[in-house]
Design a protein around this motif. Structure first.
Motif, PDB file in Angstrom:
ATOM      1  N   CYS A 343       0.831  -1.200   0.000  1.00  0.00           N
ATOM      2  CA  CYS A 343       0.000   0.000   0.000  1.00  0.00           C
ATOM      3  C   CYS A 343       0.875   1.263   0.000  1.00  0.00           C
ATOM      4  O   CYS A 343       0.608   2.225  -0.732  1.00  0.00           O
ATOM      5  CB  CYS A 343      -0.907  -0.008   1.225  1.00  0.00           C
ATOM      6  N   TYR A 351      -2.257   5.354   2.067  1.00  0.00           N
ATOM      7  CA  TYR A 351      -1.677   4.829   3.295  1.00  0.00           C
ATOM      8  C   TYR A 351      -1.760   5.861   4.413  1.00  0.00           C
ATOM      9  O   TYR A 351      -2.156   5.537   5.544  1.00  0.00           O
ATOM     10  CB  TYR A 351      -0.229   4.418   3.033  1.00  0.00           C
ATOM     11  N   CYS A 380      -6.590   0.353   3.188  1.00  0.00           N
ATOM     12  CA  CYS A 380      -5.767   0.302   1.975  1.00  0.00           C
ATOM     13  C   CYS A 380      -6.388  -0.597   0.906  1.00  0.00           C
ATOM     14  O   CYS A 380      -6.348  -0.256  -0.283  1.00  0.00           O
ATOM     15  CB  CYS A 380      -4.370  -0.188   2.316  1.00  0.00           C
ATOM     16  N   PHE A 381      -6.921  -1.766   1.314  1.00  0.00           N
ATOM     17  CA  PHE A 381      -7.317  -2.759   0.320  1.00  0.00           C
ATOM     18  C   PHE A 381      -8.830  -2.955   0.186  1.00  0.00           C
ATOM     19  O   PHE A 381      -9.264  -3.626  -0.744  1.00  0.00           O
ATOM     20  CB  PHE A 381      -6.660  -4.099   0.655  1.00  0.00           C
TER      21      PHE A 381
END
Length: 387
Positions: A343, A351, A380-381
């Motif tokens: 990230c 981030y 982040c994901f």
């Protein structure tokens, strides 16, 4: 005067008999006298036939039980079929000339061999029963105070020993596996988690539920099932075969505070061995809180081994087919290889936004066994809505 042989023969041919015989009822059975067959040279008696033999008593009643069938006796065998007729005593009149004949006693059952066989069968059955192991009925002894395990997101797990671990793979995994308590999780990827899995359903069963199972899935594509049958289509409560109680309502504290503002749909399970399970049902995944007591014999699974040592808690214990509490198995798919360094490298702005969003925790964001790492990873994901 003694009848001539011709008169006796004529009488036999015409079927004319002396009907003055007496039948004496004694003790409920009919007693008759049974003669010996006339001997050659016997002195003829008035009325035809030879001298009547000395008599003895026999019973025509049925004999029950073991052993021989008793002595023989006179019985009616049909006109023209017997060798005797009735007078004061039975009298031999020649074959085919009377209504009665001697009937041999039937042999009795061989009682001792049969009783021996029955006794042998009983002994074999008793031995088999004694050799079969009795079902486990002893409650394992507690070895510490109750603890709580929390599962949320994709999924992140805070174990009973307060370690923070993750399991991003797909499939059925053990959450708690002990001698008595079985709790399994089905982890599936969602359209919102960038290929990472989330807890799609939980199944509770094992010896402490006496073979019953409880499965809870999400709101959009899941149900509440007891022994495979849908229950609690709306808020309410019910018992499960006298061993558990389910309550479904909008009350309780959610595991993931980021979802506290959303409509709550929480299943509360009160289970044996002082075990409670709460399941928060969201649109396409669930979050779980498990409270239980460590017991002799130990346990394992994604919630850890509950030995008060967080450093040895691990995840990824796959459920085998013969132990699966779900209706079917999901093929296991390893988790995608993601970490926070990815990230930072690909989107530093995201981030730093994740760090600001997750600033409520003071943990090290690089420590994979921390809540802050789990929070930053989700932002982040998966997006800030999962912080």
């Amino acid at each position: 005067p003694a009848a001539t042989a011709g008169e006796r023969g004529a009488g036999a041919a015409r079927g004319i008999w002396n009907n003055s015989a007496l039948l004496l009822v004694v003790g409920g059975s009919r007693q008759v006298t049974q003669p010996r067959r006339a001997r050659r040279g016997a002195t003829p008696r008035p009325g035809g036939g030879s001298k009547a033999p000395s008599s003895h008593s026999s019973s025509s009643s049925l004999r029950c039980g073991c052993g021989g069938g008793g002595g023989g006796g006179m019985g009616f065998v049909g006109v023209g079929m017997g060798s005797y007729t009735t007078e004061t005593t039975y009298k031999y009149v020649g074959f085919g000339a009377g209504e009665f004949d001697y009937i041999a006693p039937k042999p009795g059952f061989p009682c001792l061999p049969i009783l021996g066989l029955v006794l042998l069968i009983v002994v074999i059955i008793i031995v088999i029963i004694l050799l079969i192991p009795a079902p486990e009925t002893t409650t394992p002894t507690p070895i510490g105070p109750p603890g709580t395990c929390r599962i949320w997101g994709d999924p992140h797990i805070e174990t009973f020993d307060h370690a923070f671990v993750n399991n991003f793979a797909e499939g059925e995994f053990w959450i708690v596996k002990s001698k008595m308590v079985w709790i399994q999780g089905r982890y599936l990827a969602t359209p919102y988690t960038n290929g990472l899995s989330a807890t799609h359903a939980i199944a509770v069963g094992g010896p402490f539920l006496l073979g019953h199972t409880i499965v809870v899935g999400p709101m959009d594509n899941g149900q509440i099932l007891v022994d495979g049958q849908p229950v609690l289509g709306g808020f309410g409560s019910m018992g499960v075969a006298g061993v558990a109680t389910l309550r479904y309502d909008d009350q309780g504290i959610v595991v993931d505070a980021a979802q506290a503002h959303l409509q709550k749909n929480i299943v509360h399970m009160d289970l044996p061995l002082n075990t409670q399970v709460e399941v928060m049902r969201w649109a396409n995944h669930i979050n779980v809180r498990i409270t239980m007591t460590p017991r002799v014999g130990g346990q394992d699974g994604d919630c850890g081994n509950f030995d008060h040592n967080p450093s040895n808690d691990q995840t990824g214990m796959v459920v085998s087919g013969n132990e699966c509490l779900f209706h079917h198995m999901t093929p296991v798919r390893p988790s995608p290889e993601h970490d926070i360094d990815e990230c930072i490298k690909n989107d530093a702005t995201k981030y730093h936004m994740a760090l600001r969003t997750c600033q409520a925790t003071d943990d090290d964001a690089k420590n994979k066994n921390s809540r802050k790492y789990a929070c930053v990873f989700d932002v982040c994901f998966a997006g800030p809505q999962y912080a």
